[in-house]
Design a protein around this motif. Structure first.
Motif, short mmCIF file in Angstrom:
data_model
loop_
_atom_site.label_atom_id
_atom_site.label_comp_id
_atom_site.label_asym_id
_atom_site.label_seq_id
_atom_site.Cartn_x
_atom_site.Cartn_y
_atom_site.Cartn_z
N HIS A 179 0.24 -0.95 0.35
CA HIS A 179 0.00 -0.52 0.04
C HIS A 179 0.84 1.27 -0.32
O HIS A 179 0.26 2.12 -1.04
N ILE B 155 1.88 2.12 -3.95
CA ILE B 155 1.05 2.33 -4.65
C ILE B 155 0.14 4.02 -4.17
O ILE B 155 -0.54 4.19 -4.81
N GLU B 156 0.27 4.07 -2.51
CA GLU B 156 -0.45 4.85 -2.12
C GLU B 156 -0.30 6.33 -3.30
O GLU B 156 -1.24 7.44 -3.34
N ARG C 15 -5.35 1.86 -7.84
CA ARG C 15 -5.44 0.60 -6.21
C ARG C 15 -6.27 0.25 -6.19
O ARG C 15 -6.20 -0.92 -5.26
N THR D 193 -5.51 -3.69 -5.07
CA THR D 193 -5.59 -4.56 -3.90
C THR D 193 -6.95 -5.70 -4.41
O THR D 193 -6.58 -6.47 -2.85
N ASP E 179 -8.73 1.36 0.95
CA ASP E 179 -8.41 2.38 0.35
C ASP E 179 -9.09 3.50 0.88
O ASP E 179 -8.08 4.60 0.94
#
Length: 157
Positions: A87, A90-91, A98, A102, A155
Motif C-alpha cells: 500500500h 502504490i499510495e 489501487r 488491492t 483504500d
C-alpha cells in the motif's frame, strides 16, 4: 517501513480481528440472502468434500450465523503484514488502480494460501470446486464485487 516489532504485531492482530470479523459478517449475510451463495463451507462434513449442497444449506439462515476457520488466522496476519508495504508503494497511484490492485492482491493471497493449505492438510478448508466461477477450487471470480468493495473501503479509510 520504519515500524518496530510492537507496531507490526499490532497490525497483524488488527488484520486477524478485522479479517475474521469481516468473514463472519460476510458469511452470515450471504447465507441469509442466498443459502446457495456460500455452499462450499463443507469443512463441517465428514469424508471427502462433496460438490453437492449440504443439507444444512437448504434454507436461509435467519439466525445470521457467521463462521470462519482458525486456519484463517495466519492468512489474515500475513495478508495484513504483506499489504502494508505494498500500500505504501502504490499510495500515490490513482484510486481506481489501487482498488483493482488491492482486490487482485486479495485473490492472490486466497489462491496462495488455498493451495498451501490443500498441500499441508490434504484439502483446503474452503472448497469452491463446485462453482463454475472457481479457479482450482480455491478462489471464485464471482466474488470480485465483494473483493473490490473491501479494497475500496480499505483504500478510502
Amino acid at each position: 517501513m520504519g515500524l518496530d516489532l510492537s507496531q507490526w504485531s499490532a497490525l497483524a492482530a488488527l488484520g486477524i480481528v478485522f479479517g475474521m470479523f469481516g468473514e463472519v459478517v460476510f458469511t452470515a449475510l450471504a447465507d441469509f440472502i442466498s443459502p446457495s451463495f456460500i455452499k462450499s463451507w463443507n469443512a463441517h462434513s465428514k469424508g471427502p468434500i462433496s460438490r453437492e449442497r449440504p443439507a444444512w444449506r437448504e434454507t436461509r439462515d435467519r439466525r445470521l450465523t457467521g463462521y470462519t476457520f482458525l486456519w484463517m488466522i495466519p492468512v489474515y496476519a500475513t495478508g495484513t503484514l504483506l499489504y502494508v508495504p505494498i500500500h505504501g508503494s502504490i499510495e500515490s497511484w490513482p484510486g481506481v488502480v489501487r482498488v483493482v490492485l488491492t482486490a487482485a492482491y486479495f485473490y492472490a493471497l486466497e489462491f496462495g494460501f488455498g493451495l498451501l493449505l490443500r498441500r499441508l492438510l490434504g484439502r483446503c478448508p474452503w472448497d469452491y470446486s463446485y462453482s463454475r466461477w472457481s479457479f482450482h477450487g480455491v478462489i471464485r471470480w464471482d466474488y470480485a464485487p465483494s473483493w473490490l468493495a473491501l479494497a475500496f473501503l480499505i483504500d478510502r479509510y
